[in-house]
Design a protein around this motif. Structure first.
Motif, PDB file in Angstrom:
ATOM      1  N   UNK A   1     -23.128  18.042  -6.980  1.00 60.38           N
ATOM      2  CA  UNK A   1     -22.851  17.339  -5.120  1.00 60.38           C
ATOM      3  C   UNK A   1     -24.665  16.537  -5.002  1.00 60.38           C
ATOM      4  N   UNK A   2     -25.509  16.470  -5.593  1.00 63.44           N
ATOM      5  CA  UNK A   2     -26.737  16.341  -4.931  1.00 63.44           C
ATOM      6  C   UNK A   2     -26.969  14.427  -5.728  1.00 63.44           C
TER       7      UNK A   2
ATOM      8  N   UNK B   1     -27.276  17.525  10.374  1.00 66.29           N
ATOM      9  CA  UNK B   1     -27.378  17.963   8.542  1.00 66.29           C
ATOM     10  C   UNK B   1     -27.688  19.276   8.663  1.00 66.29           C
ATOM     11  N   UNK B   2     -27.279  20.576   7.523  1.00 64.73           N
ATOM     12  CA  UNK B   2     -27.135  22.008   8.253  1.00 64.73           C
ATOM     13  C   UNK B   2     -27.645  22.946   6.781  1.00 64.73           C
ATOM     14  N   UNK B   3     -28.335  23.709   7.492  1.00 62.64           N
ATOM     15  CA  UNK B   3     -29.176  24.945   7.064  1.00 62.64           C
ATOM     16  C   UNK B   3     -28.126  26.464   6.229  1.00 62.64           C
TER      17      UNK B   3
ATOM     18  N   UNK C   1     -31.178  22.741   2.938  1.00 67.56           N
ATOM     19  CA  UNK C   1     -30.323  22.003   3.351  1.00 67.56           C
ATOM     20  C   UNK C   1     -29.790  20.323   3.144  1.00 67.56           C
ATOM     21  N   UNK C   2     -28.488  20.029   3.624  1.00 66.35           N
ATOM     22  CA  UNK C   2     -27.710  19.246   3.341  1.00 66.35           C
ATOM     23  C   UNK C   2     -27.438  17.732   4.860  1.00 66.35           C
TER      24      UNK C   2
ATOM     25  N   UNK D   1     -28.992  16.362  -1.039  1.00 62.46           N
ATOM     26  CA  UNK D   1     -29.653  17.596  -0.322  1.00 62.46           C
ATOM     27  C   UNK D   1     -30.723  16.852  -0.207  1.00 62.46           C
ATOM     28  N   UNK D   2     -32.095  17.189   1.000  1.00 58.22           N
ATOM     29  CA  UNK D   2     -32.578  17.042   1.833  1.00 58.22           C
ATOM     30  C   UNK D   2     -33.845  18.096   0.747  1.00 58.22           C
ATOM     31  N   UNK D   3     -33.662  19.806   0.985  1.00 60.57           N
ATOM     32  CA  UNK D   3     -34.788  20.687   0.281  1.00 60.57           C
ATOM     33  C   UNK D   3     -34.055  22.472   0.326  1.00 60.57           C
TER      34      UNK D   3
END
Length: 217
Positions: free
Chosen positions: A41-42, A126-128, A171-172, A179-181
């Motif tokens: 997905x990323x 964003x969501x963790x 983290x999205x 995907x940030x992290x």
């Protein structure tokens, strides 16, 4: 020594003999399906966020085949609140403007796409996503030989309980699928004492808290 004490000593000596360690590969394997989804997905995401942002935090609740060596995470409300508190400095840094727990009964398991969509419905940028699994290694040490005595069965420090808890976090961006992290952390806890007083559940909870503390850093 009466029959009940003989039976108790036998159970203590036979049920906890020898450390088996932790199967980290199997524990990480409980995250593999989510990791595969992340990879797919990323691939084509582009950043859309500017700070400060609204960050949702979602704790995964999922089942996996029962295994003697692993336990799924049963997240407590106090543990969720502890992580939110640990992330609070992000407000001072103006990285986030709002930080909240995402609770949505429509989400099942660790499907990142469903979690992102739910976070978007609640106005998050964003969501963790926090997922976890743990394991307890309970075994006897040399002092367990004293369990054959009446006093040793209750006072000898012959049992050790060693717990490991692993957390996988991602983290999205809720809109772009970026995907940030991603990070995996571990928490450990250990107790040594008489078999009758060493509680695996307490050691397991301490390891889970240690992992959450490490994640919040």
């Amino acid at each position: 020594m009466n029959f009940r004490l003989i039976l108790l000593v036998g159970l203590l000596l036979s049920g906890c003999a020898g450390s088996k360690g932790f199967d980290r590969d199997a524990m990480r394997g409980t995250f593999s399906r989510n990791a595969s989804a992340i990879t797919e997905q990323a691939k084509a995401g582009k950043p859309t966020l500017s700070t400060p942002l609204r960050l949702a935090v979602y704790f995964v609740h999922k089942d996996f085949p029962a295994q003697r060596t692993m336990q799924k995470a049963e997240w407590l409300s106090t543990e969720k609140d502890t992580l939110i508190t640990g992330l609070a400095p992000l407000r001072n840094e103006r990285t986030v403007s709002d930080l909240f727990l995402l609770v949505d009964s429509t989400i099942q398991g660790s499907d990142a796409q469903k979690i992102r969509h739910a976070a978007a419905r609640y106005g998050a940028d964003a969501v963790l996503i926090v997922d976890g699994v743990g394991s307890v290694d309970r075994y006897n040490n040399g002092y367990a030989a004293l369990y054959v005595t009446v006093i040793g069965a209750y006072f000898a420090p012959g049992t050790e309980s060693n717990a490991l808890f692993m957390i996988d976090s991602n983290v999205w961006d809720v809109r772009s699928e970026l995907l940030y992290a991603t990070q995996t952390v571990e928490g450990h806890s250990k107790a040594v004492g008489p078999a009758m007083s060493v509680e695996d559940t307490r050691v397991f909870a301490q390891a889970r808290k240690a992992a959450l503390d490490e994640l919040s850093k």
